[in-house]
Structure formats: structure tokens, C-alpha cells
Design a protein around this motif. Structure first.
Motif, PDB file in Angstrom:
ATOM      1  N   ARG A  11       0.839  -1.204   0.000  1.00  0.00           N
ATOM      2  CA  ARG A  11       0.000   0.000   0.000  1.00  0.00           C
ATOM      3  C   ARG A  11       0.876   1.257   0.000  1.00  0.00           C
ATOM      4  NH1 ARG A  11      -2.441   0.261   6.097  1.00  0.00           N
ATOM      5  NH2 ARG A  11      -0.476   0.884   7.047  1.00  0.00           N
ATOM      6  N   LYS A  13       1.146   4.016   2.240  1.00  0.00           N
ATOM      7  CA  LYS A  13       0.804   4.689   3.494  1.00  0.00           C
ATOM      8  C   LYS A  13       2.075   5.139   4.219  1.00  0.00           C
ATOM      9  CE  LYS A  13      -3.796   4.187   3.660  1.00  0.00           C
ATOM     10  NZ  LYS A  13      -4.820   3.333   4.150  1.00  0.00           N
ATOM     11  N   TRP A  16       5.453   4.788   2.294  1.00  0.00           N
ATOM     12  CA  TRP A  16       5.349   5.649   1.104  1.00  0.00           C
ATOM     13  C   TRP A  16       5.418   7.121   1.495  1.00  0.00           C
ATOM     14  CZ3 TRP A  16       6.908   4.722  -3.353  1.00  0.00           C
ATOM     15  CH2 TRP A  16       6.524   5.497  -4.459  1.00  0.00           C
ATOM     16  N   VAL A  86       8.192  -3.277   7.919  1.00  0.00           N
ATOM     17  CA  VAL A  86       8.557  -4.527   8.594  1.00  0.00           C
ATOM     18  C   VAL A  86       7.324  -5.425   8.614  1.00  0.00           C
ATOM     19  CG1 VAL A  86       9.237  -5.567  10.792  1.00  0.00           C
ATOM     20  CG2 VAL A  86      10.286  -3.405  10.052  1.00  0.00           C
ATOM     21  N   VAL A  88       6.464  -9.130  10.101  1.00  0.00           N
ATOM     22  CA  VAL A  88       6.906 -10.277  10.910  1.00  0.00           C
ATOM     23  C   VAL A  88       8.433 -10.289  11.029  1.00  0.00           C
ATOM     24  CG1 VAL A  88       6.436 -12.716  11.387  1.00  0.00           C
ATOM     25  CG2 VAL A  88       4.938 -11.479   9.887  1.00  0.00           C
ATOM     26  N   SER A 121       9.699   1.284   7.577  1.00  0.00           N
ATOM     27  CA  SER A 121       8.784   1.708   8.641  1.00  0.00           C
ATOM     28  C   SER A 121       8.258   0.487   9.379  1.00  0.00           C
ATOM     29  CB  SER A 121       7.619   2.519   8.070  1.00  0.00           C
ATOM     30  OG  SER A 121       6.591   1.670   7.623  1.00  0.00           O
ATOM     31  N   GLN A 123       5.645  -0.659  13.128  1.00  0.00           N
ATOM     32  CA  GLN A 123       4.845  -0.161  14.255  1.00  0.00           C
ATOM     33  C   GLN A 123       5.714  -0.128  15.502  1.00  0.00           C
ATOM     34  OE1 GLN A 123       1.985   1.334  14.639  1.00  0.00           O
ATOM     35  NE2 GLN A 123       1.733   1.247  12.432  1.00  0.00           N
ATOM     36  N   PHE A 153       6.420   3.897  13.740  1.00  0.00           N
ATOM     37  CA  PHE A 153       5.236   4.760  13.692  1.00  0.00           C
ATOM     38  C   PHE A 153       4.426   4.686  14.988  1.00  0.00           C
ATOM     39  CE2 PHE A 153       4.523   6.945   9.585  1.00  0.00           C
ATOM     40  CZ  PHE A 153       5.690   6.574   8.939  1.00  0.00           C
TER      41      PHE A 153
HETATM   42  C1  LIG Z   1       1.521  -8.572   7.773  1.00  0.00           C
HETATM   43  C2  LIG Z   1       2.099  -7.519   8.667  1.00  0.00           C
HETATM   44  C3  LIG Z   1       3.158  -7.829   9.502  1.00  0.00           C
HETATM   45  C4  LIG Z   1       3.701  -6.876  10.356  1.00  0.00           C
HETATM   46  N1  LIG Z   1       4.729  -7.209  11.192  1.00  0.00           N
HETATM   47  C5  LIG Z   1       5.219  -6.294  12.059  1.00  0.00           C
HETATM   48  C6  LIG Z   1       6.248  -6.652  12.983  1.00  0.00           C
HETATM   49  O1  LIG Z   1       6.785  -7.753  12.983  1.00  0.00           O
HETATM   50  N2  LIG Z   1       6.667  -5.713  13.865  1.00  0.00           N
HETATM   51  C7  LIG Z   1       6.102  -4.453  13.902  1.00  0.00           C
HETATM   52  O2  LIG Z   1       6.485  -3.675  14.742  1.00  0.00           O
HETATM   53  N3  LIG Z   1       5.166  -4.070  13.004  1.00  0.00           N
HETATM   54  C8  LIG Z   1       4.703  -4.963  12.095  1.00  0.00           C
HETATM   55  N4  LIG Z   1       3.718  -4.591  11.184  1.00  0.00           N
HETATM   56  C9  LIG Z   1       3.299  -3.167  11.111  1.00  0.00           C
HETATM   57  C10 LIG Z   1       3.938  -2.431   9.921  1.00  0.00           C
HETATM   58  O3  LIG Z   1       5.327  -2.674   9.866  1.00  0.00           O
HETATM   59  C11 LIG Z   1       3.749  -0.913  10.026  1.00  0.00           C
HETATM   60  O4  LIG Z   1       2.393  -0.601  10.271  1.00  0.00           O
HETATM   61  C12 LIG Z   1       4.247  -0.205   8.796  1.00  0.00           C
HETATM   62  O5  LIG Z   1       4.448   1.152   9.072  1.00  0.00           O
HETATM   63  C13 LIG Z   1       3.277  -0.349   7.624  1.00  0.00           C
HETATM   64  O6  LIG Z   1       3.817   0.298   6.496  1.00  0.00           O
HETATM   65  P1  LIG Z   1       2.939   0.702   5.226  1.00  0.00           P
HETATM   66  O7  LIG Z   1       1.921   1.700   5.715  1.00  0.00           O
HETATM   67  O8  LIG Z   1       3.903   1.299   4.276  1.00  0.00           O
HETATM   68  O9  LIG Z   1       2.295  -0.540   4.706  1.00  0.00           O
HETATM   69  C14 LIG Z   1       3.186  -5.540  10.337  1.00  0.00           C
HETATM   70  C15 LIG Z   1       2.116  -5.232   9.470  1.00  0.00           C
HETATM   71  C16 LIG Z   1       1.587  -6.199   8.634  1.00  0.00           C
HETATM   72  C17 LIG Z   1       0.445  -5.839   7.702  1.00  0.00           C
END
Ligand SMILES: Cc1cc2nc3c(=O)[nH]c(=O)nc-3n(C[C@H](O)[C@H](O)[C@H](O)COP(=O)(O)O)c2cc1C
Length: 249
Positions: A11, A13, A16, A86, A88, A121, A123, A153
Motif C-alpha cells: 500500500r 501509506k 510511502w 517490517v 513479521v 517503517s 509499528q 510509527f
Molecule cells: C503482515 C504484517 C506484519 C507486520 N509485522 C510487524 C512486525 O513484525 N513488527 C512491527 O512492529 N510491526 C509490524 N507490522 C506493522 C507495519 O510494519 C507498520 O504498520 C508499517 O508502518 C506499515 O507500512 P505501510 O503503511 O507502508 O504498509 C506488520 C504489518 C503487517 C500488515
């Protein structure tokens, strides 16, 4: 300046928003042509593990039409922005699957005059691991210098001012460096890996690698021609080459 941008998120978000902040800063500093690849749209099938790219040539990959389009962009660009959230504790499957298709760049590195910026990025966790993994992949493709920036984030869905300031600084350093066209001395990690591949090809393990290293004037050089190295690094390169040469012979 030509800049290839690879979006490894499905995506547009958080990661990006980091890319867009960097693109804005770079555009304010000079003329930059960004070429964006959204991996989700490319629909690259999984690497089949056929070894064709490594043993018989990248054009023999069953997915070579898509992959060689990306390869051309890698090779035509002055710089590369590689971005991934990130997932998993690793990079996304989109990025990993693309990089798997470039395993042949490990054997036949081509990007010695490129610079790259890695944007990650998350969470909460895993940002350093993904940052380091992407940096190492690019170094093994030959990339001369890799900048990076990663953010937690932590529930936010927008860049705050502190994040923007940090990105602007990295983007500005990156732009100035690419614009200067100055090539940097390689790290010991880069030298070790180059020397290992050089020793491997020296022992004629894979014909296509051997031809590539000779054709590109790499086989008899302790590092890619034109890249500066001090005497300690030169000595290190020679020692590592001799060590691996003994092992592979
Ligand atoms: C399938 C999946 C796995 C994720 N795994 C982790 C993780 O292992 N550790 C973490 O802190 N955040 C994890 N996240 C959160 C994302 O890394 C985080 O929300 C990121 O900023 C999303 O980026 P995007 O908006 O560019 O997609 C995960 C999110 C998804 C959808």
C-alpha cells in the motif's frame, strides 16, 4: 539525476509517506527524474529456485521479462530508493521475492557506481533488522554507498516534524552525494564479499560468472576499478582473496 524508487509495501501509506518526503526534498535541491516501481503491480511470480539465473544467465529466468525490466532500471539509474515496511520482523514478501530474483547480482555484481537509500517503517519492532538486510543485499549487488532511515510509527499514521526533519537531512545528504558522482572507499564488509566472489570465479566454478568477471575487468582487480582504497584495505582485500582462493581451489 535518475532515481529508481521501489515500493515494497502493498500500500501507499507509512513507508510511502517517507518516500514522498525524500522525493520532495531531493526535487527542491535539483532536477531529479523519479521512476517508481510498485512491486504489488508488477505481480512477479515467486522465484522457482531453478538456478537458471545463476548458472545459465539472467535471461534464462522464467520471469526474466519482468525482472530484466527492473534490472534495466537499476542499471540506468544514478541512485536507488528501496523501501519496505517490517512484516513479521522481516521485509515484505514483495521485496524478498524481488531480491530473490536478483541472486545472480551476488555472483555478477553490476552496481558499483550506484548509491542507494533504504527506507523502512514499522509499528514497533524489527526496523534495524530490515534496514540491515536491505543494506547488505544492495552491497552484495555492488552498490557503492547505502544511506538509510527507519521509523517506528507506534500507532501514528503520519510523519511528525521530527521524522520529517530526519528524512530531509538524509535526503539532502543522499542527493548531494549522488550529485557529486564521487565514489566512496568500500567497507571491510564490501571488500570481504567482493574478494570471496572473486576467488570463487577465479576457480572457474561457474562459466558464466567467470566470463563476466573477466569481461568487466574485475577478475584481476582487488576491487572494482575506479573505487578508491587505502593501503590497509588493499592489503585486506589481497589477504581475503588468498584465503578464499585456497578454500575454493
Ligand atoms: C503482515 C504484517 C506484519 C507486520 N509485522 C510487524 C512486525 O513484525 N513488527 C512491527 O512492529 N510491526 C509490524 N507490522 C506493522 C507495519 O510494519 C507498520 O504498520 C508499517 O508502518 C506499515 O507500512 P505501510 O503503511 O507502508 O504498509 C506488520 C504489518 C503487517 C500488515
Amino acid at each position: 539525476m535518475k532515481c529508481l524508487v521501489i515500493n515494497g509495501s502493498p500500500r501507499r501509506k507509512n513507508t510511502w509517506s517517507m518516500v514522498k518526503e525524500v522525493e520532495n526534498t531531493m526535487s527542491n535541491l535539483g532536477e531529479v527524474e523519479f521512476y517508481e516501481i510498485h512491486l504489488k503491480k508488477e505481480k512477479i511470480p515467486f522465484c522457482r529456485g531453478c538456478f537458471n539465473c545463476i548458472l545459465n544467465g539472467e535471461d534464462k529466468c522464467p520471469n526474466s521479462d519482468i525482472i530484466q525490466n527492473i534490472a534495466r532500471k537499476f542499471e540506468e539509474s544514478d541512485c536507488i530508493i528501496l523501501s519496505s515496511p517490517v512484516y513479521v520482523l522481516g521485509p515484505t514478501g514483495l521485496i524478498k521475492n524481488m531480491l530473490d530474483h536478483f541472486a545472480y547480482y551476488y555472483h555478477r555484481p553490476k552496481l558499483f557506481n550506484k548509491k542507494a537509500l533504504v527506507l523502512v517503517s514499522t509499528q514497533g519492532s524489527g526496523k534495524k533488522e530490515v534496514e540491515n538486510y536491505l543494506k547488505k543485499s544492495l552491497f552484495n549487488f555492488g552498490v557503492n554507498k547505502v544511506y538509510s532511515c527507519s521509523f517506528r510509527f507506534a500507532g501514528k499514521n503520519k510523519l511528525d516534524n521530527k521524522m520529517k526533519d530526519k528524512l530531509d537531512k538524509v535526503a539532502s545528504d543522499f542527493f548531494k552525494d549522488v550529485n557529486s558522482k564521487k565514489l566512496h572507499s568500500p567497507s571491510f564488509y564490501q571488500i570481504r564479499n567482493y574478494s570471496m566472489w572473486r576467488a570463487m570465479t577465479h576457480n572457474n566454478n561457474i562459466q558464466i560468472d567467470n566470463e563476466f568477471w573477466i569481461k568487466n575487468n574485475l577478475e584481476n582487480n582487488i576491487f572494482a576499478p575506479g573505487i578508491p582504497m587505502n593501503i590497509f584495505k588493499k592489503a585486506y582485500a589481497k589477504i581475503v582473496f588468498l584465503f578464499f582462493n585456497k578454500i575454493f581451489s
